[in-house]
Scaffold this active site. Structure first.
Site, short mmCIF file in Angstrom:
data_model
loop_
_atom_site.label_atom_id
_atom_site.label_comp_id
_atom_site.label_asym_id
_atom_site.label_seq_id
_atom_site.Cartn_x
_atom_site.Cartn_y
_atom_site.Cartn_z
N ARG A 74 -22.80 18.17 69.13
CA ARG A 74 -21.88 17.30 69.86
C ARG A 74 -22.47 17.03 71.25
O ARG A 74 -22.74 17.97 71.99
CB ARG A 74 -20.51 17.97 69.99
CG ARG A 74 -19.57 17.22 70.89
CD ARG A 74 -18.20 17.89 71.02
NE ARG A 74 -17.43 17.12 71.95
CZ ARG A 74 -16.78 17.61 73.01
NH1 ARG A 74 -16.75 18.91 73.23
NH2 ARG A 74 -16.13 16.82 73.81
N HIS A 118 -17.06 12.01 78.64
CA HIS A 118 -16.99 13.40 79.10
C HIS A 118 -17.12 13.37 80.62
O HIS A 118 -18.07 13.89 81.20
CB HIS A 118 -18.09 14.24 78.43
CG HIS A 118 -17.82 15.71 78.44
ND1 HIS A 118 -17.77 16.48 77.30
CD2 HIS A 118 -17.61 16.58 79.46
CE1 HIS A 118 -17.54 17.75 77.62
NE2 HIS A 118 -17.44 17.83 78.94
N GLU A 163 -10.98 16.23 76.82
CA GLU A 163 -10.03 16.98 77.65
C GLU A 163 -9.34 16.16 78.73
O GLU A 163 -9.49 16.45 79.94
CB GLU A 163 -10.75 18.16 78.33
CG GLU A 163 -11.36 19.15 77.38
CD GLU A 163 -12.03 20.33 78.10
OE1 GLU A 163 -12.08 20.32 79.34
OE2 GLU A 163 -12.47 21.25 77.42
N ASN A 289 -10.64 22.23 72.27
CA ASN A 289 -11.51 23.08 73.09
C ASN A 289 -10.67 24.23 73.61
O ASN A 289 -9.64 24.00 74.26
CB ASN A 289 -12.04 22.33 74.31
CG ASN A 289 -12.98 21.19 73.94
OD1 ASN A 289 -13.34 21.03 72.77
ND2 ASN A 289 -13.36 20.40 74.92
N TYR A 291 -10.76 28.49 75.25
CA TYR A 291 -11.59 29.56 75.77
C TYR A 291 -10.84 30.86 76.00
O TYR A 291 -11.39 31.93 75.87
CB TYR A 291 -12.20 29.12 77.12
CG TYR A 291 -13.22 28.03 76.97
CD1 TYR A 291 -14.57 28.34 76.82
CD2 TYR A 291 -12.85 26.68 76.94
CE1 TYR A 291 -15.53 27.35 76.67
CE2 TYR A 291 -13.81 25.67 76.78
CZ TYR A 291 -15.14 26.02 76.65
OH TYR A 291 -16.08 25.04 76.48
N GLU A 350 -15.22 22.90 71.25
CA GLU A 350 -15.80 23.79 72.26
C GLU A 350 -15.16 25.17 72.19
O GLU A 350 -13.93 25.27 72.13
CB GLU A 350 -15.57 23.29 73.70
CG GLU A 350 -16.39 22.11 74.12
CD GLU A 350 -16.09 21.68 75.55
OE1 GLU A 350 -15.66 22.52 76.36
OE2 GLU A 350 -16.29 20.49 75.83
O1 IFM Z 1 -18.21 22.95 80.85
C1 IFM Z 1 -16.94 22.63 80.43
C2 IFM Z 1 -16.94 21.38 79.58
O2 IFM Z 1 -17.55 20.30 80.24
C3 IFM Z 1 -15.52 20.98 79.24
N1 IFM Z 1 -14.81 22.09 78.65
C4 IFM Z 1 -14.87 23.35 79.31
C5 IFM Z 1 -16.31 23.73 79.61
C6 IFM Z 1 -16.36 25.09 80.33
O3 IFM Z 1 -15.65 25.04 81.50
#
Ligand code: IFM
Length: 447
Positions: A74, A118, A163, A289, A291, A350
């Site tokens: 991606r 992006h 995002e 995405n 985390y 992500e």
């Molecule tokens: O680096 C970023 C990415 O550009 C968008 N999502 C989160 C990642 C980590 O912060």
């Protein structure tokens, strides 16, 4: 649920974070070029003028992807490479670059997933108000059209936005990301226009490329109330709405969901005529995405949101960005999104972790990242085996890169980049992922 398609294991990047080559091939500045050169906006005064030099080194990077066994990659297109000026039309050199990249990926047997936006809006559009202006929607559609015309014969997965909630809150409400705007007026106007641009561009892409999958990517953070108290439960619901469902439901249903969080109603002021119908689009897939997770409690002293985030307990593992490692969060989110009957397909576009990796004698021993990836992928597989419609997973990121306002210190890559020589070294996590993909490519309970 019957799963008919193979699962794609990949990695992700974005143009500004890895390409460098600020002025190559006729490119002009995006809002991130400008922002990163403003004083005190980025840690250590860094910028991505050079970063990983992927623009010139993409062939080498594709060889690395092959070594990692990646099935999909991606990346995003830099809008000001394609339309460097407002009135100058398409810059063929800009498209040529992505054309070569797509061909090289396909020759290497790697499926390209192309993100159109992006975060790198052309600066000349920002000078006229950027996403706070409705005209930008039309410019975005022209750009999407040019990308579809040139790449649509080979690219089968397009992601319209990356995002929205993140770049709109950080860039238009809080001013800590490009373009550095502040305040609710900017935030709500820009949010409304971005959602409209998303719907319009997606419709255009689908009409042109009926056989391609058209998706868009949201950020998501699993939210849990700090206690069983109804006030904390409601605080977590408000958090969940803003972080996980507000932008999603606007596109899914063509309406702003504000029940748990009436403050968001302010956005309705910007609706005219058929806007809400135009915003609605039946996406072929949703990119998620994620985390970390947040634990939230009610707080009267915080204006508008009225929540606070609880500090991560010391004993819980955190990444260098202070993000708690909580693998169950990805599972909870996937199960939640699987309950939306209008979500047909999900890709984790992500997921990953940043640490301060060290290169020692040509090797990076990043055990924490391996543990993170092992635990998160296990939760993804669990959700999929329970029927959540997940079809792919992309590690953020292929390469260490420019982490926006945080600069180069947080390293997210499977591959270590030695700045500024640009030399690449596959980390231990990269080798782990290579073996993991090999093993999980054809796992019998999985495809
Ligand atoms: O680096 C970023 C990415 O550009 C968008 N999502 C989160 C990642 C980590 O912060």
């Amino acid at each position: 649920m019957e799963i008919k398609e193979p699962f794609l294991w990949g990695a992700a990047t974005s143009a500004y974070q890895i390409e460098g080559a600020r002025f190559a091939g006729g490119k002009t500045d995006s809002i991130w070029d400008t922002f990163a050169h403003r004083r005190r906006k980025i840690k250590n005064g860094e910028n991505a003028d050079i970063t990983c030099e992927h623009y010139r080194r993409y062939a080498e990077d594709i060889r690395l992807m092959q070594k990692l066994n990646l099935m999909a990659y991606r990346f995003s297109i830099s809008w000001p490479r394609i339309f460097p000026t407002k009135k100058g039309g398409i810059n063929a050199k800009g498209l040529d670059h992505y054309d070569r990249l797509v061909d090289a990926l396909l020759n290497a047997g790697i499926r390209p997933f192309v993100t159109l936006y992006h975060w790198d809006l052309p600066q000349y559009l920002e000078d006229k108000g950027g996403w706070t202006q409705r005209d930008t929607i039309q410019y975005f559609c022209e750009y999407a059209n040019a990308c579809a015309n040139r790449l649509g014969d080979r690219v089968k997965n397009f992601i319209v936005f990356n995002e929205p909630m993140i770049f709109l809150t950080l860039g238009y409400l809080l001013g800590i990301h490009a373009p550095g705007r502040y305040g609710f007026k900017n935030f709500f106007r820009a949010s409304h226009n971005v959602l409209l641009a998303q719907g319009e561009a997606a419709r255009l892409l689908k009409a042109k490329l009926p056989n391609a999958e058209i998706g868009t990517t949201i950020s998501a953070t699993a939210a849990y109330p700090a206690t069983e108290n109804i006030k904390d439960i409601n605080a977590a619901k408000r958090f969940d709405l803003l972080y996980n469902t507000f932008y999603l439901e606007a596109a899914l249903y063509g309406k702003y969901t504000t029940d748990n969080f009436p403050f968001l109603k302010k956005i309705e002021k910007y609706i005219i005529e058929e806007d809400m119908d135009k915003m609605q689009f039946d996406f072929d897939f949703w990119g998620i995405n994620t985390y970390t997770r947040k634990i939230v409690y009610a707080s009267k002293i915080v204006p508008y949101a009225k929540w606070r985030e609880k500090k991560t307990p010391k004993e819980n593992q955190k990444t260098i960005l202070g993000w708690e490692v909580y693998p169950e969060g990805i599972y909870d989110l996937l199960k939640k999104y699987a309950t939306y009957d209008k979500i047909k397909k999900i890709y984790i576009t992500e997921n990953g972790a940043a640490f301060e990796d060290q290169l020692v004698a040509g090797r990076v021993v990043d055990t924490q990242r391996i543990e993170y990836l092992r635990a998160y992928t296990a939760q993804v597989i669990k959700a999929r085996n329970e029927g959540a419609p997940i079809y792919g997973y992309f590690v953020w990121s292929l390469l260490d890169n420019f982490e926006w306002a945080e600069g180069f210190k947080p390293r997210f890559g499977l591959v270590y980049v030695d700045y500024p020589s640009g030399r690449r070294y596959i980390k231990d996590s990269g080798y782990w992922y290579r073996d993991f993909i090999q093993k999980n490519k054809i796992a019998p309970d999985f495809i």
